[in-house]
Motif scaffolding. Sequence first.
Motif, PDB file in Angstrom:
ATOM      1  N   THR A 178       4.833   4.287   4.034  1.00  0.00           N
ATOM      2  CA  THR A 178       4.854   3.364   5.028  1.00  0.00           C
ATOM      3  C   THR A 178       5.023   3.404   6.360  1.00  0.00           C
ATOM      4  O   THR A 178       4.481   4.678   6.934  1.00  0.00           O
ATOM      5  CB  THR A 178       5.928   2.424   4.770  1.00  0.00           C
ATOM      6  OG1 THR A 178       6.406   1.868   6.034  1.00  0.00           O
ATOM      7  CG2 THR A 178       7.288   2.896   4.852  1.00  0.00           C
ATOM      8  N   THR A 179       5.247   2.762   7.533  1.00  0.00           N
ATOM      9  CA  THR A 179       5.286   3.743   8.848  1.00  0.00           C
ATOM     10  C   THR A 179       7.031   2.988   9.572  1.00  0.00           C
ATOM     11  O   THR A 179       7.479   2.432   8.542  1.00  0.00           O
ATOM     12  CB  THR A 179       4.714   3.066   9.897  1.00  0.00           C
ATOM     13  OG1 THR A 179       4.640   1.996  10.159  1.00  0.00           O
ATOM     14  CG2 THR A 179       3.298   3.452   9.358  1.00  0.00           C
ATOM     15  N   ALA A 180       7.739   3.891  10.461  1.00  0.00           N
ATOM     16  CA  ALA A 180       8.544   3.615  10.887  1.00  0.00           C
ATOM     17  C   ALA A 180       8.514   1.677  11.394  1.00  0.00           C
ATOM     18  O   ALA A 180       9.422   1.188  11.405  1.00  0.00           O
ATOM     19  CB  ALA A 180       9.424   4.098  11.676  1.00  0.00           C
ATOM     20  N   ARG A 181       7.744   1.646  12.015  1.00  0.00           N
ATOM     21  CA  ARG A 181       7.145  -0.096  12.351  1.00  0.00           C
ATOM     22  C   ARG A 181       7.472  -1.032  11.107  1.00  0.00           C
ATOM     23  O   ARG A 181       7.629  -1.785  11.495  1.00  0.00           O
ATOM     24  CB  ARG A 181       6.517   0.132  13.640  1.00  0.00           C
ATOM     25  CG  ARG A 181       6.035  -0.963  14.439  1.00  0.00           C
ATOM     26  CD  ARG A 181       4.643  -1.123  14.675  1.00  0.00           C
ATOM     27  NE  ARG A 181       4.600  -0.084  15.385  1.00  0.00           N
ATOM     28  CZ  ARG A 181       4.671  -0.357  17.026  1.00  0.00           C
ATOM     29  NH1 ARG A 181       6.079  -0.647  17.961  1.00  0.00           N
ATOM     30  NH2 ARG A 181       4.780   1.284  17.844  1.00  0.00           N
ATOM     31  N   THR A 197       3.542  -8.796  -0.065  1.00  0.00           N
ATOM     32  CA  THR A 197       4.931  -9.356   0.751  1.00  0.00           C
ATOM     33  C   THR A 197       4.674  -8.780   1.899  1.00  0.00           C
ATOM     34  O   THR A 197       5.441  -9.124   3.286  1.00  0.00           O
ATOM     35  CB  THR A 197       5.825  -9.209   0.296  1.00  0.00           C
ATOM     36  OG1 THR A 197       6.046 -10.301  -1.233  1.00  0.00           O
ATOM     37  CG2 THR A 197       7.660  -9.814   0.766  1.00  0.00           C
ATOM     38  N   ALA A 198       5.027  -7.516   2.234  1.00  0.00           N
ATOM     39  CA  ALA A 198       4.825  -6.160   2.983  1.00  0.00           C
ATOM     40  C   ALA A 198       3.356  -7.019   3.769  1.00  0.00           C
ATOM     41  O   ALA A 198       3.623  -7.391   5.960  1.00  0.00           O
ATOM     42  CB  ALA A 198       4.306  -5.159   2.952  1.00  0.00           C
ATOM     43  N   GLN A 199       2.076  -7.359   3.419  1.00  0.00           N
ATOM     44  CA  GLN A 199       0.950  -8.001   4.506  1.00  0.00           C
ATOM     45  C   GLN A 199       1.334  -9.598   5.388  1.00  0.00           C
ATOM     46  O   GLN A 199       0.845  -9.345   6.121  1.00  0.00           O
ATOM     47  CB  GLN A 199      -0.593  -7.942   3.065  1.00  0.00           C
ATOM     48  CG  GLN A 199      -0.535  -6.453   3.151  1.00  0.00           C
ATOM     49  CD  GLN A 199      -1.613  -6.701   2.022  1.00  0.00           C
ATOM     50  OE1 GLN A 199      -2.200  -7.600   1.955  1.00  0.00           O
ATOM     51  NE2 GLN A 199      -2.702  -5.483   1.602  1.00  0.00           N
ATOM     52  N   SER A 200       1.966  -9.793   4.276  1.00  0.00           N
ATOM     53  CA  SER A 200       2.045 -11.444   4.967  1.00  0.00           C
ATOM     54  C   SER A 200       3.350 -11.524   5.992  1.00  0.00           C
ATOM     55  O   SER A 200       3.052 -12.081   6.842  1.00  0.00           O
ATOM     56  CB  SER A 200       3.025 -12.475   3.790  1.00  0.00           C
ATOM     57  OG  SER A 200       3.918 -11.971   3.593  1.00  0.00           O
ATOM     58  N   LEU A 201       4.081 -10.261   6.691  1.00  0.00           N
ATOM     59  CA  LEU A 201       5.046 -10.081   7.015  1.00  0.00           C
ATOM     60  C   LEU A 201       4.533  -9.597   8.519  1.00  0.00           C
ATOM     61  O   LEU A 201       4.753  -9.063   9.196  1.00  0.00           O
ATOM     62  CB  LEU A 201       5.942  -9.361   6.554  1.00  0.00           C
ATOM     63  CG  LEU A 201       7.130  -9.705   5.779  1.00  0.00           C
ATOM     64  CD1 LEU A 201       8.034  -8.825   5.394  1.00  0.00           C
ATOM     65  CD2 LEU A 201       7.784 -11.013   6.305  1.00  0.00           C
ATOM     66  N   GLY A 202       3.321  -8.597   8.527  1.00  0.00           N
ATOM     67  CA  GLY A 202       2.034  -8.272   9.495  1.00  0.00           C
ATOM     68  C   GLY A 202       2.270  -6.743   9.048  1.00  0.00           C
ATOM     69  O   GLY A 202       2.485  -5.914  10.001  1.00  0.00           O
ATOM     70  N   CYS A 203       2.691  -6.052   8.110  1.00  0.00           N
ATOM     71  CA  CYS A 203       2.461  -4.417   7.717  1.00  0.00           C
ATOM     72  C   CYS A 203       1.260  -3.920   7.652  1.00  0.00           C
ATOM     73  O   CYS A 203       0.689  -4.912   7.323  1.00  0.00           O
ATOM     74  CB  CYS A 203       3.519  -3.806   6.564  1.00  0.00           C
ATOM     75  SG  CYS A 203       5.093  -4.458   6.692  1.00  0.00           S
ATOM     76  N   THR A 204       1.344  -3.024   8.577  1.00  0.00           N
ATOM     77  CA  THR A 204      -0.364  -2.649   8.844  1.00  0.00           C
ATOM     78  C   THR A 204      -0.583  -1.602   8.330  1.00  0.00           C
ATOM     79  O   THR A 204      -1.766  -0.267   7.782  1.00  0.00           O
ATOM     80  CB  THR A 204      -1.077  -2.570   9.860  1.00  0.00           C
ATOM     81  OG1 THR A 204      -0.368  -2.028  11.062  1.00  0.00           O
ATOM     82  CG2 THR A 204      -0.680  -4.049  10.203  1.00  0.00           C
ATOM     83  N   GLY A 205       0.901  -0.345   7.845  1.00  0.00           N
ATOM     84  CA  GLY A 205       0.965   0.454   7.144  1.00  0.00           C
ATOM     85  C   GLY A 205       1.324   1.058   6.094  1.00  0.00           C
ATOM     86  O   GLY A 205       1.274   2.415   6.332  1.00  0.00           O
TER      87      GLY A 205
END
Length: 305
Positions: free
Chosen positions: A135-138, A111-119
Amino acid sequence: KAAILYEVSTDTVLMEQNADERLYPASTTKLLTALVAMEYGNPEDTVTVTREAVDGLYELGSSSYLLAGEEIAFMDLMEYMLVASGNDAANALAIHISGSISAFAGLMNSTAQSLGCTGSHFVNPHGLHDEDHYTTARDLLTIAKAAMKNETIARLVGETEVTLPVTNKHDRTTTKFTTNYMLSKKSTGAYYYEGAIGIKTGSTTPAGLCLIGGCQKGDYTYYSVVLGAQKEEDGRDGRFVETARLFDYGSENFAQQVMLSSAEPITQVPVRLSSDKDSVVLTPSESITAMLPTAFETADLTLDY
């Protein structure tokens, strides 16, 4: 250690500091857990708490003191998790939906990857410390933006208290208050912030004090992320202090302003092969606005055409 401030209606990041640094999220993790639970779970379900969901948790952090074999409504668990930050509630939801913590973590990561999370990489639904859970703040801002579009999640993260009902394992109700002291004066009025709408707290020794914040001020809605805050010298909780500073900074220093008006020309260009015109005046087809510093002057603009 890291922070980011975002205004929703204009889709604008107003401030960021180390926003792509990998850090530990602690219980801010539960916002992603809630998003996954609402996507893959059935809100009408009754959940039977397994022993795996509760074993060893009570000594490690915030808990709703669920018991193995306890039967609880799916949405009650969501409320315990997002308002009272129950680690056991997060585990119970994860195991109910996926059969195991590891399988649910797989859903969290996809899910995180599908949202665009990269870190980011997640290994549990509650955020208790694990070296491989970061994770990251972004990325947390990205998760918050998605989660707050869900009306149920947005409502729950703004609640100030939750009452745990009578169940087959508990013969009386218990009231718990939100862990986000910016929402309410009931636990302590020291951090109450007018207009706060959530979103999720977190803290462990390795992660420090963390908060995904939300606030509505005037025409604007702000989301913020603060990771790795500490106690202030005067003893105040740094995550709430810094989040309030971010909200003040955004509301006092930025506003949506017109950069170019459709009523004002921006340039004059020559026209060739015209019988009656040597040039035409160009104006924007529509006014162009942006979230800009309040001290912005149109004279500061450089136009390229």
